[in-house]
Scaffold this motif. Structure first.
Motif, short mmCIF file in Angstrom:
data_model
loop_
_atom_site.label_atom_id
_atom_site.label_comp_id
_atom_site.label_asym_id
_atom_site.label_seq_id
_atom_site.Cartn_x
_atom_site.Cartn_y
_atom_site.Cartn_z
N VAL A 35 0.90 -1.14 -0.11
CA VAL A 35 -0.06 0.16 -0.10
C VAL A 35 0.81 1.43 0.04
CG1 VAL A 35 -1.63 1.27 1.37
CG2 VAL A 35 -1.92 -1.16 1.01
N SER A 38 2.44 1.81 -3.42
CA SER A 38 1.47 2.11 -4.37
C SER A 38 1.33 3.65 -4.10
CB SER A 38 0.16 1.36 -4.17
OG SER A 38 0.28 0.01 -4.53
N PHE A 39 1.07 4.11 -3.10
CA PHE A 39 1.11 5.56 -2.86
C PHE A 39 2.22 6.31 -3.58
CE2 PHE A 39 -2.32 5.10 0.25
CZ PHE A 39 -3.08 6.49 -0.10
N THR A 42 2.44 5.97 -7.36
CA THR A 42 1.24 6.83 -8.00
C THR A 42 1.57 8.19 -7.83
OG1 THR A 42 -0.33 5.29 -7.34
CG2 THR A 42 -1.24 7.51 -7.94
N ALA A 342 -3.68 -5.54 0.15
CA ALA A 342 -3.41 -4.17 -0.54
C ALA A 342 -4.22 -3.73 -1.44
CB ALA A 342 -2.08 -4.19 -1.00
N TRP A 343 -4.77 -4.68 -2.48
CA TRP A 343 -5.79 -4.21 -3.37
C TRP A 343 -7.23 -3.85 -2.62
CZ3 TRP A 343 -4.75 -7.14 -8.71
CH2 TRP A 343 -5.52 -6.39 -9.76
N CYS A 346 -6.59 -0.23 -0.94
CA CYS A 346 -6.31 0.61 -1.91
C CYS A 346 -7.64 1.09 -2.50
CB CYS A 346 -5.34 0.54 -3.09
SG CYS A 346 -3.60 0.20 -2.64
N GLU A 350 -9.48 4.62 -2.26
CA GLU A 350 -9.82 5.57 -3.33
C GLU A 350 -11.18 5.85 -3.04
OE1 GLU A 350 -9.49 3.62 -6.92
OE2 GLU A 350 -7.32 2.99 -6.52
N LEU A 371 -4.91 3.99 -7.59
CA LEU A 371 -3.83 2.94 -6.76
C LEU A 371 -3.93 1.43 -7.23
CD1 LEU A 371 -4.53 4.36 -3.21
CD2 LEU A 371 -2.74 4.99 -4.68
N THR A 372 -4.42 1.25 -8.57
CA THR A 372 -4.40 0.04 -9.05
C THR A 372 -2.97 -0.55 -9.22
OG1 THR A 372 -6.69 0.40 -10.10
CG2 THR A 372 -5.30 -1.47 -10.79
#
Length: 577
Positions: A35, A38-39, A42, A342-343, A346, A350, A371-372
């Protein structure tokens, strides 16, 4: 490897409780790291969801701020003269207009975010509409709808293509719907409608972004041709910019950078992201030490089995490799579970931030935060899962492979092996230290958040309300004089509301953004980036602010738009030290 993997799977299946505990422990740590990454990815490095995204470069007008605008004449000059690019794309800042049904005078108009773009915007980026098409060459009264707006405002109507909507009373035809992964190129929000830039004078009649050379309203992106590097494109753009005459007499210091949506970077952003990654890394460390202790305990129970295998001729290297294969499998299972966690997290983040931002803005803005997980996130999760699995299993496997065969066969007990207690004590010390560090950081974070809630912003915030009326002014009053008259009427009516003691107008609320304007002082010093707000004479009284020197604006000055300004103390120190 196949034999070791098959044996490891069989061993893990025979101990489901141990396997589930280890996998869930690793999944929590790996999921939090995914996570956080991913941030970071992104915000800093995720490319735009377009064709060949590494070929898209964002152009800066000052070499550092990659949201800096250009004039329309400069855009046209670059489009005509650049040889290293196949396309030059112009986009406007997001504008809030009133949108309604095709029937004139519809009472269902509401604010909506739009963006004006060059007509080759979608074709140059390589973005294909999921319904309909992009703009036709030379077309004006056309609009492309964002996927989110299609679902939210039109209930995903399959017959949306060809419908007419009115923007600021101007009818436009919806010709396409953008894909769900495309939120535009202008952070932090995605527009509801993309419109050709030729519509600007009709949608915003009080400004001239197409013909006034002093108006800088267009952000530029370019697609570089194959064989040209970003440095070569930047050098050519700089050479063209040197021929432009600027109001301060200085040439532009242009720059280019591979385009991302947020276009963030620099030491401040990296420091925040690295701190976040270190924090979740400590959580993974604590979980990893738990797993190491579990593996030590499991190997102690299996000591007799390992001794028998060694006595039957298994090499210690083979045994070490087999035990490491088992721990790497646990890491991979933990990584897969962490990626799913995490998916899910996220997606929840969102949804939460989108709902929150719409509540704050009254549904006007649609923040775009994708965040995909992509290839970079998958690669990061895979790498951290393999490394975590190998690291947590290496020391227990090394200890297990060094089992004393004679002593283990004689003992036939499931107790701790010699030296295992010392190993676990050292691991426990590291675990306690990491936990204390996490607790200290969490305590400081909570203390900072609690203090932020009671920090004095410099004005009487608890008694202030914000009234948004300017979108309605654009429709109800077609020119500046009528808008000023209508604003005075709204001001007078608000003063009659019970409980209201002061009313003031401003171009924006405090902490909700600002304008950047260039100024030159009386000593002929040019300042390119002054933060500017436009307010009326009662602004400081309404906010409860006290001037440390000078006076507020007078009624005559605000009515006549007199060339007067109130500056901050920091501006006074900087400009007139």
């Amino acid at each position: 490897l196949f034999q070791d993997t098959r044996y490891a799977l069989r061993a893990l299946r025979k101990n489901p409780g141990f396997t589930v505990v280890v996998v869930l422990t690793l999944a929590l740590g790996i999921g939090l790291n995914t996570v956080a990454f991913s941030f970071y990815h992104t915000m800093v490095g995720k490319p735009l969801p377009v064709r060949a995204p590494r070929e898209i470069l964002r152009v800066s007008a000052d070499g550092r701020r990659f949201q800096s605008p250009f004039s329309h004449d400069e855009f046209e000059d670059l489009r005509a003269r650049l040889q290293s690019t196949s396309a030059v794309i112009a986009t406007s800042p997001l504008q809030v207009l009133l949108a309604g049904a095709a029937a004139a005078g519809s009472e269902h108009e509401r604010p909506t975010a739009i963006q004006l773009v060059s007509e080759d915007f979608f074709s140059a980026l390589g973005v294909t509409a999921v319904l309909g098409r992009a703009f036709d060459a030379g077309a004006e009264d056309e609009a492309v709808l964002s996927f989110d707006a299609w679902q939210r405002r039109f209930a995903a109507a399959p017959d949306i293509i060809g419908r007419t909507v009115r923007l600021q009373g101007l009818p436009v035809t919806i010709v396409g719907v953008a894909p769900p992964t495309f939120g535009g190129t202008t952070p932090p929000s995605s527009p509801d409608f993309w419109l050709p830039m030729a519509l600007q004078p009709r949608l915003l009649p009080n400004a001239d972004w197409l013909h006034d050379p002093a108006t800088r309203a267009w952000q530029l992106l370019v697609r570089r041709r194959p064989g040209f590097t970003p440095a070569q494109v930047g050098a050519e753009i700089q050479a063209v910019a040197h021929t432009w005459r600027q109001s301060d007499g200085q040439p532009l210091r242009t720059g280019v950078q591979t385009a991302t949506f947020f276009q963030l970077g620099g030491p401040e952003v990296n420091a925040v992201c690295v701190t976040l990654l270190l924090a979740v890394g400590l959580i993974l460390l604590v979980g990893g030490i738990n797993v190491v202790n579990l593996l030590f305990a499991r190997n102690a129970v299996r000591e007799h089995e390992l001794a028998i295998r060694l006595a039957l001729g298994a090499g210690r290297g083979r045994l070490l490799r087999q035990l490491c294969t088992e721990s790497v499998l646990l890491g991979l299972f933990g990584g897969a579970a962490g990626l799913l966690l995490a998916w899910w997290a996220c997606g929840g983040i969102e949804t939460w931030q989108t709902t929150l931002m719409r509540e704050i803005t009254g549904g006007t803005w649609s923040p775009f935060l994708d965040l995909t997980p992509d290839t970079a996130v998958f690669t990061y999760t895979l790498a951290i899962a393999v490394v975590a699995g190998l690291l947590v299993g290496l020391r227990p496997a090394w200890h297990g492979a060094r089992t004393d065969v004679e002593a283990a066969l004689k003992q036939r007990a499931a107790g701790a092996a010699p030296g295992a207690a010392g190993q676990r004590n050292r691991l426990l010390a590291v675990q306690v230290a990491a936990s204390l560090l996490l607790l200290a950081g969490a305590g400081l974070l909570l203390r900072g958040a609690s203090r932020a809630l009671v920090t004095d912003p410099g004005f009487d915030a608890p008694h202030l309300l914000t009234v948004l009326a300017w979108s309605n002014l654009k429709t109800s009053a077609p020119n500046a004089a009528d808008q000023a008259r209508r604003a005075r009427e709204i001001d007078a009516r608000l003063r009659t509301v019970p409980g209201v003691v002061a009313v003031s107008g401003a171009d924006r609320a405090p902490f909700s953004g600002h304008s950047i304007s260039p100024y030159v002082t009386d000593e002929n010093r040019w300042v390119n980036a002054c933060v500017t707000m436009y307010v009326d004479r009662d602004y400081f009284t309404t906010l409860g602010l006290r001037l440390i020197s000078g006076r507020p604006f007078t009624a005559d000055e605000t009515a006549s738009a007199a060339p007067v300004v109130i500056i901050t103390q920091s501006a006074a120190r900087h400009l007139w030290p």
